[in-house]
Scaffold this motif. Structure first.
Motif, PDB file in Angstrom:
ATOM      1  N   MET A   1       4.010  18.265  79.627  1.00 12.78           N
ATOM      2  CA  MET A   1       3.386  17.354  78.668  1.00 12.78           C
ATOM      3  C   MET A   1       2.660  18.131  77.572  1.00 12.78           C
ATOM      4  N   VAL A   2       1.909  19.167  77.949  1.00 15.61           N
ATOM      5  CA  VAL A   2       1.215  19.992  76.960  1.00 15.61           C
ATOM      6  C   VAL A   2       2.220  20.634  76.009  1.00 15.61           C
ATOM      7  N   SER A   3       3.307  21.145  76.561  1.00 13.59           N
ATOM      8  CA  SER A   3       4.354  21.753  75.749  1.00 13.59           C
ATOM      9  C   SER A   3       4.938  20.751  74.759  1.00 13.59           C
TER      10      SER A   3
ATOM     11  N   HIS B   1       4.572  24.417  68.862  1.00 16.13           N
ATOM     12  CA  HIS B   1       5.118  24.962  70.114  1.00 16.13           C
ATOM     13  C   HIS B   1       5.420  26.453  69.996  1.00 16.13           C
ATOM     14  N   ALA B   2       5.813  26.895  68.832  1.00 18.59           N
ATOM     15  CA  ALA B   2       6.184  28.307  68.647  1.00 18.59           C
ATOM     16  C   ALA B   2       5.023  29.248  68.923  1.00 18.59           C
ATOM     17  N   THR B   3       3.793  28.770  68.733  1.00 19.34           N
ATOM     18  CA  THR B   3       2.615  29.626  68.952  1.00 19.34           C
ATOM     19  C   THR B   3       1.850  29.223  70.215  1.00 19.34           C
TER      20      THR B   3
ATOM     21  N   GLY C   1       9.706  25.123  77.774  1.00 14.75           N
ATOM     22  CA  GLY C   1      10.268  24.710  76.502  1.00 14.75           C
ATOM     23  C   GLY C   1      10.099  23.216  76.306  1.00 14.75           C
ATOM     24  N   SER C   2      10.493  22.730  75.145  1.00  8.62           N
ATOM     25  CA  SER C   2      10.349  21.304  74.855  1.00  8.62           C
ATOM     26  C   SER C   2      11.523  20.809  74.029  1.00  8.62           C
ATOM     27  N   SER C   3      11.947  19.600  74.326  1.00  6.59           N
ATOM     28  CA  SER C   3      13.000  18.965  73.535  1.00  6.59           C
ATOM     29  C   SER C   3      12.409  18.100  72.422  1.00  6.59           C
TER      30      SER C   3
END
Length: 212
Positions: free
Chosen positions: A100-102, A111-113, A43-45
């Motif tokens: 980092m990629v995320s 990010h959703a896809t 996940g990502s913030s």
């Protein structure tokens, strides 16, 4: 995102890597680590921003510094002790790169896809671009991302494990010189992470069409 008909890439497309003279234990460990990494997209913030490239490049620089410091510190033990740190070093760097990629996908609003195909492409395209020629295809200003079967992902992870192991063997001599080895490993991890960031920015800055 536009979606077209389902198209699974299969394992027969992977032909450019040879396992000759690569230690089984090491390449299997690295292959398993790569597989586990790409099957769980972090996940990502981060949030989508108005100037994503600026933020993405900053994320890349930060991750590259962290990767260099981590790899360099783990490569400090001299001699054969240094060999024991290879897997933790690589897995640690790859985890940083995956995050980092995320985060880069998130600042571009994608990010959703973000799926396993995009993740393994971003992480390892610079290691073996040929592996992904039928998975992520650039067409003008778009990238077509084809759904890859689990079998393809498993085969790609295994063959990437071979590729990475071959690189390690090629650079093995420096690990027997503590300070020189640590500096070299740190610099390589920094450069490697920058390459991953470059690939991710190139991908997410364009329109992505999911071919599922």
């Amino acid at each position: 995102m536009a979606k077209t008909a389902r198209s699974n890439t299969d394992t027969t497309d992977i032909t450019d890597v040879s396992a000759t003279e690569v230690p089984n234990g090491l390449r299997h460990k690295l292959g398993d680590a790569i597989l586990g990494l790409v099957l769980r997209v972090p996940g990502s913030s981060e949030r989508e921003v108005a100037q994503p490239e600026k933020r993405a490049r900053a994320l890349g620089r930060t991750a590259a510094r962290k990767a260099g410091m981590m790899a360099g510190s783990l490569a400090l033990p001299p001699g054969f002790l240094g060999w024991l740190t290879i897997v933790p070093e690589l897995v640690g760097v790859w985890k940083l790169q995956a995050q980092m990629v995320s985060d880069i996908a998130a600042v571009y609003g994608k990010h959703a896809t973000l799926g396993r195909e995009q993740m393994i492409y971003c992480l390892f395209k610079h290691v073996s671009a040929q592996l992904f020629r039928d998975v992520v295809v650039r067409v003008g200003d778009r990238f077509i991302v084809k759904t890859a079967s689990l079998g393809f992902i498993q085969s790609a992870a295994r063959l990437l494990g071979v590729k990475v192991t071959q690189r390690i063997i090629g650079k093995s001599a420096t690990r027997f010189v503590p300070l020189l080895g640590a500096i070299g490993v740190s610099a390589y991890a920094y450069f490697d992470t920058q390459q991953v960031a470059k690939t991710a920015i190139e991908l997410f800055a364009k329109e992505i069409v999911l071919d599922i």
